[in-house]
Scaffold this motif. Structure first.
Motif, short mmCIF file in Angstrom:
data_model
loop_
_atom_site.label_atom_id
_atom_site.label_comp_id
_atom_site.label_asym_id
_atom_site.label_seq_id
_atom_site.Cartn_x
_atom_site.Cartn_y
_atom_site.Cartn_z
N TYR A 1 4.76 2.05 -0.48
CA TYR A 1 3.73 1.13 -0.96
C TYR A 1 2.37 1.82 -1.05
CZ TYR A 1 6.58 -3.15 -0.66
OH TYR A 1 7.51 -4.13 -0.86
N ARG A 2 2.12 2.76 -0.16
CA ARG A 2 0.85 3.50 -0.23
C ARG A 2 0.77 4.30 -1.53
NH1 ARG A 2 0.21 6.84 5.21
NH2 ARG A 2 -1.75 7.42 4.17
N ILE A 3 1.90 4.86 -1.96
CA ILE A 3 1.92 5.65 -3.20
C ILE A 3 1.85 4.75 -4.42
CG2 ILE A 3 3.24 7.32 -4.56
CD1 ILE A 3 4.55 8.22 -1.91
N SER A 4 2.69 3.71 -4.45
CA SER A 4 2.76 2.86 -5.64
C SER A 4 1.48 2.05 -5.84
CB SER A 4 3.98 1.93 -5.56
OG SER A 4 3.94 1.11 -4.39
N SER A 5 0.88 1.56 -4.76
CA SER A 5 -0.37 0.80 -4.90
C SER A 5 -1.52 1.71 -5.34
CB SER A 5 -0.72 0.07 -3.60
OG SER A 5 -0.88 0.98 -2.53
N ALA A 6 -1.51 2.96 -4.86
CA ALA A 6 -2.53 3.92 -5.30
C ALA A 6 -2.38 4.21 -6.79
CB ALA A 6 -2.43 5.20 -4.49
N PHE A 7 -1.14 4.32 -7.27
CA PHE A 7 -0.89 4.58 -8.69
C PHE A 7 -1.38 3.40 -9.53
CE2 PHE A 7 1.81 4.11 -12.45
CZ PHE A 7 1.63 5.34 -13.07
N TYR A 8 -1.04 2.19 -9.12
CA TYR A 8 -1.47 1.00 -9.87
C TYR A 8 -2.99 0.95 -9.97
CZ TYR A 8 -2.61 -3.86 -10.85
OH TYR A 8 -3.15 -5.01 -11.39
N ASN A 9 -3.66 1.13 -8.86
CA ASN A 9 -5.12 1.04 -8.87
C ASN A 9 -5.75 2.20 -9.63
OD1 ASN A 9 -6.36 -1.30 -7.11
ND2 ASN A 9 -4.43 -0.69 -6.13
N PHE A 10 -5.12 3.36 -9.59
CA PHE A 10 -5.64 4.51 -10.34
C PHE A 10 -5.63 4.23 -11.84
CE2 PHE A 10 -4.27 8.22 -12.86
CZ PHE A 10 -5.46 8.93 -12.87
N ILE A 11 -4.51 3.75 -12.36
CA ILE A 11 -4.44 3.54 -13.80
C ILE A 11 -5.35 2.40 -14.24
CG2 ILE A 11 -2.11 4.49 -14.01
CD1 ILE A 11 -1.05 1.62 -14.26
N MET A 12 -5.47 1.36 -13.41
CA MET A 12 -6.35 0.25 -13.77
C MET A 12 -7.81 0.70 -13.75
SD MET A 12 -4.25 -2.23 -14.43
CE MET A 12 -5.12 -3.79 -14.32
N ASP A 13 -8.21 1.47 -12.75
CA ASP A 13 -9.60 1.94 -12.64
C ASP A 13 -9.92 2.97 -13.71
OD1 ASP A 13 -9.92 0.26 -10.48
OD2 ASP A 13 -9.68 1.84 -8.98
N ALA A 14 -8.99 3.90 -13.96
CA ALA A 14 -9.23 4.94 -14.96
C ALA A 14 -9.39 4.33 -16.35
CB ALA A 14 -8.09 5.95 -14.95
N ALA A 15 -8.57 3.34 -16.67
CA ALA A 15 -8.67 2.68 -17.97
C ALA A 15 -10.00 1.96 -18.12
CB ALA A 15 -7.51 1.70 -18.15
N LYS A 16 -10.43 1.31 -17.03
CA LYS A 16 -11.70 0.58 -17.07
C LYS A 16 -12.87 1.52 -17.35
CE LYS A 16 -12.01 -2.55 -13.99
NZ LYS A 16 -12.20 -3.23 -12.67
N PHE B 1 -6.63 -2.92 -19.31
CA PHE B 1 -5.22 -3.17 -19.02
C PHE B 1 -5.09 -4.48 -18.25
CE2 PHE B 1 -3.92 1.59 -18.99
CZ PHE B 1 -3.69 1.54 -20.35
N ASP B 2 -4.07 -5.24 -18.59
CA ASP B 2 -3.81 -6.48 -17.86
C ASP B 2 -2.94 -6.25 -16.63
OD1 ASP B 2 -5.19 -8.34 -19.57
OD2 ASP B 2 -3.60 -8.01 -21.05
N GLY B 3 -2.13 -5.19 -16.64
CA GLY B 3 -1.28 -4.95 -15.48
C GLY B 3 -0.21 -3.92 -15.75
N LEU B 4 0.83 -3.99 -14.93
CA LEU B 4 1.89 -2.97 -14.92
C LEU B 4 3.25 -3.64 -14.83
CD1 LEU B 4 2.76 0.08 -14.49
CD2 LEU B 4 2.60 -0.41 -12.03
#
Length: 266
Positions: free
Chosen positions: A174-189, A195-198
């Motif tokens: 969960y530490r890896i997957s949540s970091a990935f989700y937040n990375f792509i959302m923040d980088a896109a912003k 992005f709406d989600g994953l």
């Protein structure tokens, strides 16, 4: 058609997803002392308090989780949301009864989402993931990228897709997957992309189903809204403790204008 968004050095496939509805499930607390019955949409929407780190969220981070209707031979929307929210009941053979509240959420516009379809465990069971994977690979070839770059991109995305399929050692993954989700959302912003989600494989269906994690703002802005709700009862066979049956425990209640609903429990 997939567009390739480059976040740092990682190219990500993102879709405009035309999704008529999203399924969601919340278990009801049920015991000799309490029988929980929901009556408000806010009670079955995204969690707002006491949030622990999850597949995509950090501690105290509010996101909306659900499941998609997709082309899978081994998972449906309802089986996916039940597996994702009630695995403790499924594996605990001493527990014989479980009540759930399942809900259907309407999507008012196409969603701009990233998808992780690269785990072999998922794309061999799910045609939606297989199509996304093949389309992305074709896109990479069509833009003239070198083979070694393509291999690096796809190996990384396969690794991340496999991370989202992990059931064991959740604290680590969960530490890896949540970091990935937040990375792509923040980088896109940062690049002025919204992005709406994953979309990612459902670990609790052995990667056959498709989960989705969305920003809570979609609910607040009523782009995503609850249309109908139903209670479901899960029982365990006395003869075979591994055999479970799930069936309706109430009428299918439509949400009223004031965002409440009323069950007739059977």
């Amino acid at each position: 058609m997939i567009e390739n968004y480059c976040a740092g050095k990682v190219i990500l496939p993102n879709y405009e997803l035309n999704c008529p509805f999203i399924g969601r499930c919340r278990p009801n607390e049920y015991s000799s002392k309490k029988s929980e019955v929901f009556s408000k949409v806010c009670e079955i929407s995204y969690k707002k308090v006491e949030i622990k780190q999850g597949r995509c969220n950090y501690d105290d981070q509010q996101v909306f989780y659900g499941a998609l209707n997709c082309l899978s031979s081994n998972a449906t929307t309802i089986s996916t949301i039940v597996a994702e929210t009630c695995m403790d009941f499924i594996i605990n053979e001493t527990e014989n009864l479980k009540y759930l509240t399942v809900s259907r959420w309407i999507v008012a516009r196409p969603l701009n989402i990233v998808i992780l379809p690269f785990s072999k465990a998922s794309f061999t069971q799910n045609e939606t993931f297989r199509f996304a994977k093949e389309s992305f690979e074709n896109d990479l070839n069509s833009i003239g990228m070198r083979d070694d770059f393509i291999d690096s991109y796809t190996e990384f995305l396969e690794f991340m897709s496999d991370i989202f399929c992990k059931i064991e050692n959740k604290k680590l993954y969960y530490r890896i997957s949540s970091a990935f989700y937040n990375f792509i959302m923040d980088a896109a912003k940062e690049d002025m992309i919204d992005f709406d989600g994953l979309v990612y494989p459902s670990a609790n269906t052995d990667a056959a189903g498709a989960n989705i994690c969305l920003k809570k703002e979609l609910v607040k802005n009523e782009i995503l809204y609850c249309e109908r709700v139903q209670m479901v009862k899960g029982t365990r066979s006395n003869q075979n403790k591994k055999q479970l049956n799930f069936y309706p425990a109430s009428n299918e209640a439509f949400v009223k204008a004031d965002k409440t609903f009323e069950f007739k429990i059977w």
